[in-house]
Design an enzyme around this catalytic site. Structure first.
Site, mmCIF file in Angstrom:
data_model
loop_
_atom_site.group_PDB
_atom_site.id
_atom_site.type_symbol
_atom_site.label_atom_id
_atom_site.label_comp_id
_atom_site.label_asym_id
_atom_site.label_seq_id
_atom_site.Cartn_x
_atom_site.Cartn_y
_atom_site.Cartn_z
ATOM 1 N N GLY A 46 0.768 -1.247 0.000
ATOM 2 C CA GLY A 46 0.000 0.000 0.000
ATOM 3 C C GLY A 46 0.794 1.290 0.000
ATOM 4 C CD GLU A 101 1.023 0.846 6.989
ATOM 5 O OE1 GLU A 101 1.377 0.704 5.808
ATOM 6 O OE2 GLU A 101 0.537 -0.069 7.672
ATOM 7 C CG ASP A 105 -8.140 0.383 9.940
ATOM 8 O OD1 ASP A 105 -8.927 1.297 10.191
ATOM 9 O OD2 ASP A 105 -8.520 -0.756 9.638
ATOM 10 C CG PHE A 154 -12.317 -0.029 2.650
ATOM 11 C CD1 PHE A 154 -11.728 -0.776 3.665
ATOM 12 C CD2 PHE A 154 -11.884 -0.214 1.347
ATOM 13 C CE1 PHE A 154 -10.717 -1.691 3.386
ATOM 14 C CE2 PHE A 154 -10.870 -1.126 1.057
ATOM 15 C CZ PHE A 154 -10.291 -1.871 2.076
ATOM 16 C CB VAL A 155 -9.711 5.374 1.533
ATOM 17 C CG1 VAL A 155 -10.658 6.306 2.267
ATOM 18 C CG2 VAL A 155 -8.556 4.955 2.428
ATOM 19 C CG ASP A 161 -5.406 -3.384 -1.973
ATOM 20 O OD1 ASP A 161 -4.848 -2.954 -0.943
ATOM 21 O OD2 ASP A 161 -5.905 -4.520 -2.050
ATOM 22 N NE ARG A 167 -2.049 -3.012 -4.497
ATOM 23 C CZ ARG A 167 -2.050 -3.162 -3.183
ATOM 24 N NH1 ARG A 167 -1.879 -2.116 -2.402
ATOM 25 N NH2 ARG A 167 -2.237 -4.343 -2.635
HETATM 26 P P1 IMP Z 1 -4.193 -2.038 10.818
HETATM 27 O O1 IMP Z 1 -3.267 -3.165 11.197
HETATM 28 O O2 IMP Z 1 -5.616 -2.343 11.163
HETATM 29 O O3 IMP Z 1 -3.749 -0.697 11.347
HETATM 30 O O4 IMP Z 1 -4.227 -2.010 9.262
HETATM 31 C C1 IMP Z 1 -3.337 -1.377 8.529
HETATM 32 C C2 IMP Z 1 -3.393 -1.849 7.101
HETATM 33 O O5 IMP Z 1 -4.712 -2.209 6.671
HETATM 34 C C3 IMP Z 1 -2.991 -0.722 6.216
HETATM 35 O O6 IMP Z 1 -1.624 -0.756 5.993
HETATM 36 C C4 IMP Z 1 -3.766 -0.990 4.948
HETATM 37 O O7 IMP Z 1 -2.995 -1.815 4.095
HETATM 38 C C5 IMP Z 1 -4.973 -1.730 5.382
HETATM 39 N N1 IMP Z 1 -6.138 -0.825 5.407
HETATM 40 C C6 IMP Z 1 -6.656 -0.179 6.461
HETATM 41 N N2 IMP Z 1 -7.677 0.609 6.120
HETATM 42 C C7 IMP Z 1 -7.799 0.468 4.780
HETATM 43 C C8 IMP Z 1 -8.672 1.075 3.794
HETATM 44 O O8 IMP Z 1 -9.531 1.910 4.083
HETATM 45 N N3 IMP Z 1 -8.459 0.700 2.507
HETATM 46 C C9 IMP Z 1 -7.512 -0.207 2.146
HETATM 47 N N4 IMP Z 1 -6.672 -0.774 3.013
HETATM 48 C C10 IMP Z 1 -6.818 -0.446 4.321
HETATM 49 MG MG MG Z 2 -0.665 -1.717 4.423
#
Ligand code: IMP
Ligand code: MG
Length: 180
Positions: A46, A101, A105, A154-155, A161, A167
């Site tokens: 990402g 990063e 999230d 969700f973006v 992606d 992407r």
């Molecule tokens: P976390 O471990 O929940 O903080 O997730 C982080 C990863 O989830 C990010 O690096 C993204 O790759 C993916 N992610 C989180 N939110 C989104 C979204 O809205 N769209 C796409 N990928 C996401």
């Molecule tokens: Mg990621």
């Protein structure tokens, strides 16, 4: 799920992103202005567009390396269990490291990666995240620099992606499923 039709509404324009990336690079350069070498670590996949733009604005000696963590798969939900699929090629002991990063999230991914990198004793370890969804956080963690705080949407785009698609959008948009 992926068979369902969705639309993408622009949330952050390419121009707005570019201006923010430039500002972030200035701040990062200020923090690391005495470095002999900054190791910029992108989290695949990402962050690939963001890191490409960011390092070109960074007027510092940089080395670029990547880590790949297990992803969401094709769903919109975090698996919470983070696995390292690809580790760094280089050593970071005693070095200045910047993790790049796409989105923080729940925070599980960043938390896991930072713990792993910290155990290798870098000199400095900072994080630059393009996006932050603070309302989703499950682990108390924050990037040193954040591009934009966004709501719980969700973006996609600018490297990010949904089921490996979108992407290549030059902007960041939110995914919406129109109700029939
Ligand atoms: P976390 O471990 O929940 O903080 O997730 C982080 C990863 O989830 C990010 O690096 C993204 O790759 C993916 N992610 C989180 N939110 C989104 C979204 O809205 N769209 C796409 N990928 C996401
Ligand atoms: Mg990621």
């Amino acid at each position: 799920m992926t068979e369902n039709k969705y639309v993408i509404d622009e949330m952050i324009s390419a121009k707005t992103i570019a201006a923010r990336v430039e500002a972030l690079a200035q701040e990062i350069r200020g923090r690391f202005n005495d470095t002999d070498k900054l190791i910029v670590v992108g989290l695949l996949r990402g962050s690939f567009v963001f890191i490409a733009d960011l390092v070109r604005e960074l007027d510092l000696p940089v080395e670029v390396d990547f880590i790949e963590t297990s992803s969401y798969g094709d769903t919109m939900e975090s698996s919470r269990e983070v696995r390292i699929l690809k580790d760094l090629r280089g050593e970071i002991e005693g070095r200045d490291v910047l993790v790049v990063e796409d989105i923080v999230d729940t925070g599980h991914t960043l938390n896991h990666v930072l713990q792993m990198l910290q155990s290798r004793h870098p000199r400095r370890l900072e994080v630059c995240a393009l996006l932050d969804k603070p309302s989703r956080r499950e682990v108390d963690i924050k990037a040193t620099w954040t591009g934009f705080e966004i709501p719980d949407e969700f973006v996609v785009g600018y490297g990010i992606d949904y089921a490996q698609r979108n992407r290549n959008l030059p902007y960041i948009g939110k995914v919406r499923f129109p109700t029939a």
